[in-house]
Every structure is written in C-alpha cells, then in structure tokens.
Design a protein around this motif. Structure first.
Motif, PDB file in Angstrom:
ATOM      1  N   THR A  11      39.170  31.638  50.649  1.00 40.21           N
ATOM      2  CA  THR A  11      39.256  30.680  49.543  1.00 40.21           C
ATOM      3  C   THR A  11      40.728  30.833  48.622  1.00 40.21           C
ATOM      4  O   THR A  11      41.356  29.783  48.425  1.00 40.21           O
ATOM      5  CB  THR A  11      38.086  30.679  48.660  1.00 40.21           C
ATOM      6  N   GLY A  12      41.045  31.889  48.334  1.00 37.62           N
ATOM      7  CA  GLY A  12      42.309  32.192  47.703  1.00 37.62           C
ATOM      8  C   GLY A  12      43.582  31.957  48.574  1.00 37.62           C
ATOM      9  O   GLY A  12      44.383  31.569  47.824  1.00 37.62           O
ATOM     10  N   TYR A  13      43.499  32.164  49.815  1.00 31.48           N
ATOM     11  CA  TYR A  13      44.516  31.665  50.543  1.00 31.48           C
ATOM     12  C   TYR A  13      44.607  29.994  50.698  1.00 31.48           C
ATOM     13  O   TYR A  13      45.812  29.379  50.543  1.00 31.48           O
ATOM     14  CB  TYR A  13      44.471  32.190  52.041  1.00 31.48           C
ATOM     15  N   LEU A  14      43.620  29.320  50.635  1.00 32.73           N
ATOM     16  CA  LEU A  14      43.435  28.004  50.485  1.00 32.73           C
ATOM     17  C   LEU A  14      43.921  27.357  49.326  1.00 32.73           C
ATOM     18  O   LEU A  14      44.765  26.474  49.171  1.00 32.73           O
ATOM     19  CB  LEU A  14      42.054  27.440  50.725  1.00 32.73           C
ATOM     20  N   ALA A  19      48.542  25.036  46.402  1.00 27.73           N
ATOM     21  CA  ALA A  19      49.405  25.257  45.244  1.00 27.73           C
ATOM     22  C   ALA A  19      50.822  24.963  46.024  1.00 27.73           C
ATOM     23  O   ALA A  19      51.579  24.147  45.439  1.00 27.73           O
ATOM     24  CB  ALA A  19      49.497  26.336  44.670  1.00 27.73           C
ATOM     25  N   TYR A  20      51.424  25.789  46.652  1.00 26.02           N
ATOM     26  CA  TYR A  20      52.601  25.616  47.157  1.00 26.02           C
ATOM     27  C   TYR A  20      52.780  24.670  48.156  1.00 26.02           C
ATOM     28  O   TYR A  20      54.182  23.755  48.009  1.00 26.02           O
ATOM     29  CB  TYR A  20      53.029  26.976  47.935  1.00 26.02           C
ATOM     30  N   ALA A 238      44.166  30.121  40.493  1.00 24.42           N
ATOM     31  CA  ALA A 238      42.828  30.534  41.321  1.00 24.42           C
ATOM     32  C   ALA A 238      43.287  31.279  42.359  1.00 24.42           C
ATOM     33  O   ALA A 238      42.584  32.378  42.751  1.00 24.42           O
ATOM     34  CB  ALA A 238      42.387  29.234  41.834  1.00 24.42           C
ATOM     35  N   GLY A 239      44.237  31.159  43.239  1.00 23.62           N
ATOM     36  CA  GLY A 239      44.509  31.947  44.234  1.00 23.62           C
ATOM     37  C   GLY A 239      45.190  33.339  44.125  1.00 23.62           C
ATOM     38  O   GLY A 239      44.724  34.187  44.600  1.00 23.62           O
ATOM     39  N   ALA A 240      45.771  33.406  43.007  1.00 20.69           N
ATOM     40  CA  ALA A 240      46.455  34.539  42.556  1.00 20.69           C
ATOM     41  C   ALA A 240      45.255  35.636  42.177  1.00 20.69           C
ATOM     42  O   ALA A 240      45.459  36.977  42.183  1.00 20.69           O
ATOM     43  CB  ALA A 240      47.386  34.443  41.383  1.00 20.69           C
ATOM     44  N   ARG A 241      44.213  35.093  41.770  1.00 19.29           N
ATOM     45  CA  ARG A 241      43.095  36.090  41.210  1.00 19.29           C
ATOM     46  C   ARG A 241      42.349  36.729  42.542  1.00 19.29           C
ATOM     47  O   ARG A 241      41.605  37.433  42.382  1.00 19.29           O
ATOM     48  CB  ARG A 241      42.228  35.350  40.643  1.00 19.29           C
ATOM     49  N   ARG A 242      42.485  35.888  43.896  1.00 18.00           N
ATOM     50  CA  ARG A 242      41.614  36.228  44.948  1.00 18.00           C
ATOM     51  C   ARG A 242      42.316  36.877  46.218  1.00 18.00           C
ATOM     52  O   ARG A 242      41.784  37.386  46.958  1.00 18.00           O
ATOM     53  CB  ARG A 242      41.037  34.885  45.601  1.00 18.00           C
ATOM     54  N   ILE A 243      43.701  36.703  46.131  1.00 17.59           N
ATOM     55  CA  ILE A 243      44.427  37.474  47.217  1.00 17.59           C
ATOM     56  C   ILE A 243      45.646  38.421  46.779  1.00 17.59           C
ATOM     57  O   ILE A 243      45.865  38.549  45.634  1.00 17.59           O
ATOM     58  CB  ILE A 243      45.139  36.563  48.169  1.00 17.59           C
TER      59      ILE A 243
END
Length: 308
Positions: A11-14, A19-20, A238-243
C-alpha cells in the motif's frame, strides 16, 4: 520465490507512486489554466490549498493540533521559512509550465536529491561519503555541459532544486511534530496575504483576472488547484510512513521522468544533443547516489542485526 511484501508495504508503494505520478503530470494541469498567468495561478493555488486544508482539518477534527502549533513560536518561524521556500518553488514551477520550460523543470527535480546532499553538508555539517562527493562532482560537470553546450544557464532547474531542497531541509528540522495537512495549512496561511496582494496587482495593473472570464470549466480548474496541491502531499505522507526511505527515494524519479517525457513528446520542447548529455550526466550522478544510499542502508541494517 521471495515472499510477497506485507500489505502495508504494498500500500505504501501505491501511495508513493500515486503521489509522484500526480506531481509528474502537474504541468498538463497548469496548461489547462491558460490564459491565466503564473501570478494568478499561484495565488489561487495558495488560497485554494488553504481552503481545502481547512476543510480537511474540520472533517478529521484536527484543529486542536494546529492550535498547538500556533502557540509554538519556533515552529511558526520555521513554517514561515518553509512557506517562503515553497512559494519560490511554486512560482518558478508554474512559470516554467506555462512558459515552455517543462524539460528544464524536470532537470531541477532530477538534481534535487544531489542538492539535498549539498545542503546537508553546508547547513547541517553532515559527513559526506566518497560516492556522494562523486555524485556532486558529476552533477556540477553536468550543469557546466548544459551552460556551455546548450548556451543557457539553467536557472529554472537550479531555483526549483534549491528551493525544494531548502523546503525539505526545514521540514527535516521541524520533524514529525508537524503533520502534512497541518504544515501545509500553516504555510499557505503565511502566504495568503501575498496571494491576495498578487490578485490585486493582476486585477489592477496586470490586465485583469482571468478567473470567471473563460467559462465554468476553467473556473472549476482554478479552484481545483488546491486539491491537486494537497492530494499528492497526503499520498506522499502516507507512503513515507509505510516504505523504507531508500525505496521512497527511488520512486521520486517518476515525477521528473514524466515531466521530461511530457515536455519532449507532448509539448515538443527542444532537446538537443547538449541537453541530452547534461541529463545523462545527471542520471549517472543519481545512479551513484542511489547505489551509495542502498549500500549505506544495508550496512546500517547489518550493524543493527549484529547488535541484537
């Protein structure tokens, strides 16, 4: 076959790719706002972002956290500095998108990680590893190639890289005490008087505002500038917290790559040999930098495992 990554990581990668990816196609959105000029577009981006953040804070009932930040003088000063850095970044970026300089804007975000290392050395007195020195040196040569060979100083790229690098540095100093929505709320609140002043200037001596003069769809897109500013930021948070940080660093190149392709293939901006050589040197510098980050991450993980 290696095990699949956990659901939170996938999910973090998604989130990070989303975002990018959105940041990558942002030039196309700003082009839809023509004939509005860069000063009007950025003013609406600031004010609509503030309005959208206020709406989000109301929905999630997080005004209390913002109130606590308002009472912290140091945090408010840092948010003012962050606001100044992101204002320069937004203004230059919109100018580039509307003025046919999308490729040069993409160069700015390609070299941003290298500028981040440089700012870490100059401001935070961080120790630089040999591979990082090599990346900095290659990037410097790349800029010289572009200046000499292409015949133009890449001020747009450098302004974007250093303003966003400064913004990231300030955010790093602030740390996790300021969340994404709260931070953007404070930054746009600091910039709101400036945005209102720009709208007054455009309406009086700049030929008049284009908002409301080009149909309902155009007006809706101008208002939507707040959404397209805030949503990628939330996805990134959200992604930065997961990957892992290294993985996040790898995905960040999706944005400038998309911008490069849009500028070259869609907008048909010039891409002569000299510029290709300059970009190629920047990519070599990034490969060196990313390889060093991966090696450093693995070394830190190995040391941590051995200490258990």
């Amino acid at each position: 076959m290696p095990p699949a990554p956990p659901l939170q990581s996938r999910t973090g990668y998604l989130y990070a790719i989303g975002a990018y990816g959105l940041w990558g196609i942002l030039p196309l959105y700003f082009l839809l706002l023509v004939p509005a000029g860069a000063f009007e577009v950025v003013a609406f981006r600031i004010l609509m972002s503030l309005l959208f953040c206020a709406l989000l804070l109301t929905i999630i009932r997080a005004w209390g956290r913002v109130g606590a930040l308002l009472r912290d003088r140091r945090t408010m000063l840092l948010m003012a500095l962050a606001a100044g850095a992101i204002y320069i970044n937004w203004q230059v970026y919109v100018f580039a998108a509307l003025g046919g300089h999308v490729i040069e804007a993409s160069l700015g975000y390609f070299i941003n990680p290298i500028v981040t290392v440089l700012l870490g050395v100059l401001v935070l007195r961080e120790k630089v590893r040999p591979a990082q020195w090599a990346a900095l040196s290659i990037a410097f040569v790349a800029i010289l190639v572009i200046v000499v060979g292409y015949g133009a100083f890449p001020w747009i790229a450098l302004a974007l890289a250093f303003s966003f690098g400064a913004y990231g540095l300030i955010k790093r100093v602030v740390g996790p005490t300021v969340d994404a929505v709260g931070g953007l709320t404070l930054e746009t609140a600091w910039l709101a008087p400036l945005a209102l002043g720009q709208l007054v200037l455009v309406s009086t001596i700049g030929g008049g505002l284009d908002f409301g003069q080009n149909g309902l769809a155009h007006s809706a897109l101008m208002v939507g500038a707040g959404v397209v500013t805030t949503v990628p930021l939330l996805l990134f948070a959200a992604g930065a917290r997961r990957i892992p940080l290294v993985a996040l660093g790898m995905t960040q190149f999706l944005a400038p790559l998309a911008q490069l392709l849009i500028g070259w293939l869609v907008l048909h901006e010039a891409m002569p040999l000299e510029r290709w050589i300059g970009f190629a040197l920047v990519w070599v510098a990034l490969i060196v930098l990313m390889a060093d980050m991966v090696a450093a991450s693995r070394s830190s993980r190995r040391v941590a495992d051995e200490s258990i």
